[in-house]
Design a protein around this motif. Structure first.
Motif, PDB file in Angstrom:
ATOM      1  N   CYS A  39      -2.720  12.025  -2.393  1.00 30.42           N
ATOM      2  CA  CYS A  39      -3.451  13.084  -1.690  1.00 30.42           C
ATOM      3  C   CYS A  39      -2.844  14.442  -2.036  1.00 30.42           C
ATOM      4  O   CYS A  39      -1.617  14.594  -1.991  1.00 30.42           O
ATOM      5  CB  CYS A  39      -3.390  12.880  -0.177  1.00 30.42           C
ATOM      6  N   ASN A  45      -2.365   5.652  -3.816  1.00 27.21           N
ATOM      7  CA  ASN A  45      -3.281   6.617  -3.213  1.00 27.21           C
ATOM      8  C   ASN A  45      -2.587   7.969  -3.123  1.00 27.21           C
ATOM      9  O   ASN A  45      -1.645   8.141  -2.339  1.00 27.21           O
ATOM     10  CB  ASN A  45      -3.697   6.155  -1.809  1.00 27.21           C
ATOM     11  N   LYS A 105       0.862  -1.192   0.000  1.00 20.20           N
ATOM     12  CA  LYS A 105       0.000   0.000   0.000  1.00 20.20           C
ATOM     13  C   LYS A 105       0.894   1.237   0.000  1.00 20.20           C
ATOM     14  O   LYS A 105       1.719   1.411   0.896  1.00 20.20           O
ATOM     15  CB  LYS A 105      -0.927   0.022   1.216  1.00 20.20           C
ATOM     16  N   ILE A 110       0.970   5.466  -0.251  1.00 19.29           N
ATOM     17  CA  ILE A 110       0.208   6.720  -0.133  1.00 19.29           C
ATOM     18  C   ILE A 110       1.173   7.883  -0.329  1.00 19.29           C
ATOM     19  O   ILE A 110       2.302   7.866   0.179  1.00 19.29           O
ATOM     20  CB  ILE A 110      -0.493   6.850   1.236  1.00 19.29           C
ATOM     21  N   GLN A 170      -3.816   4.765   7.913  1.00 19.69           N
ATOM     22  CA  GLN A 170      -4.250   3.986   6.760  1.00 19.69           C
ATOM     23  C   GLN A 170      -3.404   2.721   6.565  1.00 19.69           C
ATOM     24  O   GLN A 170      -3.584   2.004   5.583  1.00 19.69           O
ATOM     25  CB  GLN A 170      -4.147   4.846   5.488  1.00 19.69           C
TER      26      GLN A 170
END
Length: 575
Positions: A364, A362, A346, A348, A384
């Motif tokens: 942002c 992901n 994962k 981010i 997260q």
């Protein structure tokens, strides 16, 4: 001193005896309340011939008249100076060229927008000369009959040095007849910039002109000097496309443009900044393929490539990439994420702004206007359960502290920092207020980088007599020169005459070991940290650049742009 009033065409025709006052009065009455010109009405009424009307126009605007009938002493037009489709489309005839001034035969002196568009398209100053429309059409028809059909072959362009035209944008000058000239002009220079490998488009208002510049391979080139009267229209068009407030001219604004070019959607990041002579606008061209070039192609030498590959696969810690704006830091980090982007991880990111969209990551975007800052996004990220975190930039102590805490609690963190070299990142973080023991324990490696221009493979030549001053700056000995690995830039049509095409990065990788960590913990001076890094195997930016010079990828002058200041400070070279 009062400005001299321009004489009216009717007055000139009456004074020259070509029409009477009665005929002029009738023409004025017929044209009143319509968009018709007095000259056109006189022609329709049969009161005057086209030749006399155009001669009067030439006198009115102080221009030369040309009959285009092959009269004795008339200069013969050179139809090879501009593309034939442009000649036919706009009913113009190129007469000749002197220096950077092109003599152009036209029939309407009031069509200033067309002259501006042609001047931009042909990349030269225009000297308009008047003739009748029928004479120009007749001349073009005769020329077309003798030469290859314009419609059959629109790609024929002279190889003359005088014609600096990119044939790839031939069709872009005349996209829609009903499209506003400013709209066409803006669309054209944006399209041209994308096709010419431009990274940034700069529109800079000056006192008497608007300068248009393209940044290609990190170097700015002046493309054109646009008329001052077009400034407000051009800026309004760009702001409208970017979706920002057109009326606001007092504060900087940021926006985005997305437009199709050659069948592909291209994104632009737009920044406006109020300046003394008007708002300066910069369009950053965002190319998705530029961040997917792969680790192998960004310029890492084999030793650094192997180290970097191991570092990005560590389970935790911080990997910093440093360098000034535009040095390729984002490309390097995205290339690393592209390698790590797998379904079992994962990832981010916190970015300001999100420039490139990646599937499986992901992303942002920071929005300071609503309080969505780096620190808030980072705190939310940690809840997260990510494996890998990318922080666009460490700007202050708060962001640095959160990133370090994330690294110490089992996350792999990538980020950037604005410093001149790799060892400076350690002292920079400590200056921010981060505790030295946290810096020493969390950072795995620091990589500084710069982008250098790569020699054009089609025209580069061996340099038999390289400049000794630049060789001394980059540390190349006479024996290394004798091996014949030094090349120089020449210039050809494929690289636009500059001798360089494309860019690669030079790197300086500082991998933290026990000695460097100890120095960081004790707040050691920058010089000591640098020497410890070199002892541990760190190649400096200059040394990495030297390898690329000897491999024939770039020149000593190009590497010297980044090494000169250091060489001067150390007293290694005299300028």
């Amino acid at each position: 001193m009062a400005r001299k009033l321009r004489r009216k065409i009717g007055e000139i025709l009456v004074e020259d005896g070509h029409i009477t006052k009665v005929q002029l009065k009738a023409a004025l009455e017929a044209s009143s309340g319509t968009s018709k010109k007095v000259g056109d009405v006189l022609l329709e009424q049969g009161a005057c011939t086209e030749v006399f009307i155009v001669k009067a126009l030439a006198e009115q605007f102080g221009m030369e008249f040309l009959a285009l009938d092959g009269s004795d002493g008339e200069q013969t037009p050179d139809m090879s100076l501009i593309p034939k489709d442009i000649i036919q489309k706009h009913t113009i005839v190129p007469l000749g060229k002197q220096g950077d001034k092109l003599q152009l035969v036209i029939h309407d002196p009031l069509n200033l927008e067309l002259l501006d568009l042609l001047r931009f398209r042909l990349n030269c100053e225009l000297v308009p000369i008047l003739s009748t429309k029928s004479a120009i059409e007749s001349f073009i028809g005769k020329a077309s009959g003798k030469e290859v059909s314009i419609i059959a072959d629109t790609s024929l362009i002279t190889d003359s040095v005088d014609v600096s035209i990119d044939s790839s944008i031939d069709a872009s000058i005349d996209v829609d007849d009903d499209q506003a000239p400013i709209v066409k002009l803006v669309s054209r220079f944006i399209s041209e910039a994308v096709r010419n490998r431009t990274s940034d488009i700069h529109i800079e208002p000056m006192e008497d002109r608007v300068v248009l510049r393209y940044r290609i391979d990190g170097v700015c080139h002046v493309r054109d000097n646009l008329p001052k009267r077009m400034q407000s229209s051009i800026l309004a068009r760009l702001k409208l496309m970017a979706g920002v407030n057109i009326a606001e001219k007092r504060i900087p604004q940021d926006g985005r443009i997305k437009m199709p070019i050659d069948g592909e959607q291209v994104d632009f990041r737009v920044s406006t900044c109020p300046a003394y002579h008007g708002e300066s606008v910069v369009l950053r061209i965002l190319r998705p393929d530029s961040v997917r070039i792969g680790l192998k192609n960004i310029g890492l030498e084999q030793e650094n490539f192997d180290s970097f590959n191991k570092l990005i696969r560590r389970p935790n810690g911080i990997l910093l990439v440093t360098g000034p704006t535009g040095s390729g830091k984002t490309t390097t980090l995205y290339s690393a994420l592209d390698v790590l982007n797998r379904p079992d991880r994962k990832i981010i990111t916190a970015e300001d702004p999100v420039e490139y969209s990646f599937a499986g990551i992901n992303q942002c975007q920071v929005r300071d206007s609503i309080g969505l800052t780096f620190s808030i996004i980072l705190r939310a990220m940690l809840r997260q359960a990510p494996n890998i975190i990318l922080v666009g930039e460490i700007r202050d102590r708060e962001v640095a502290d959160i990133a370090i805490q994330a690294a110490l609690t089992g996350h792999l963190v990538f980020s950037t920092l604005h410093t001149n070299d790799a060892p400076s990142a350690i002292t920079r973080l400590i200056d921010m207020g981060v505790k030295p023991y946290l810096v020493a324990s969390s950072i795995q490696a620091i990589m500084a980088q710069r982008l250098i221009r790569v020699l054009c493979s089609d025209c580069k030549q061996k340099d038999d007599k390289p400049e000794p001053r630049f060789l001394k700056i980059v540390g190349i000995s006479e024996s290394e020169v004798a091996l014949g690995g030094i090349y120089k830039a020449v210039g050809c049509t494929k690289c636009g005459g500059v001798g360089f095409k494309g860019r690669k990065a030079i790197f300086e990788m500082l991998v933290m070991n026990a000695e460097v960590r100890e120095l960081a913990f004790n707040r050691a001076p920058l010089g000591q940290i640098r020497q410890a890094g070199i002892r541990a195997g760190m190649k400096t930016l200059v040394e990495d650049g030297k390898i690329k010079i000897l491999n024939g990828e770039t020149t000593p002058e190009e590497i010297s742009r980044f090494a000169q200041a250091e060489a001067l400070l150390e007293g290694n070279v005299d300028i």
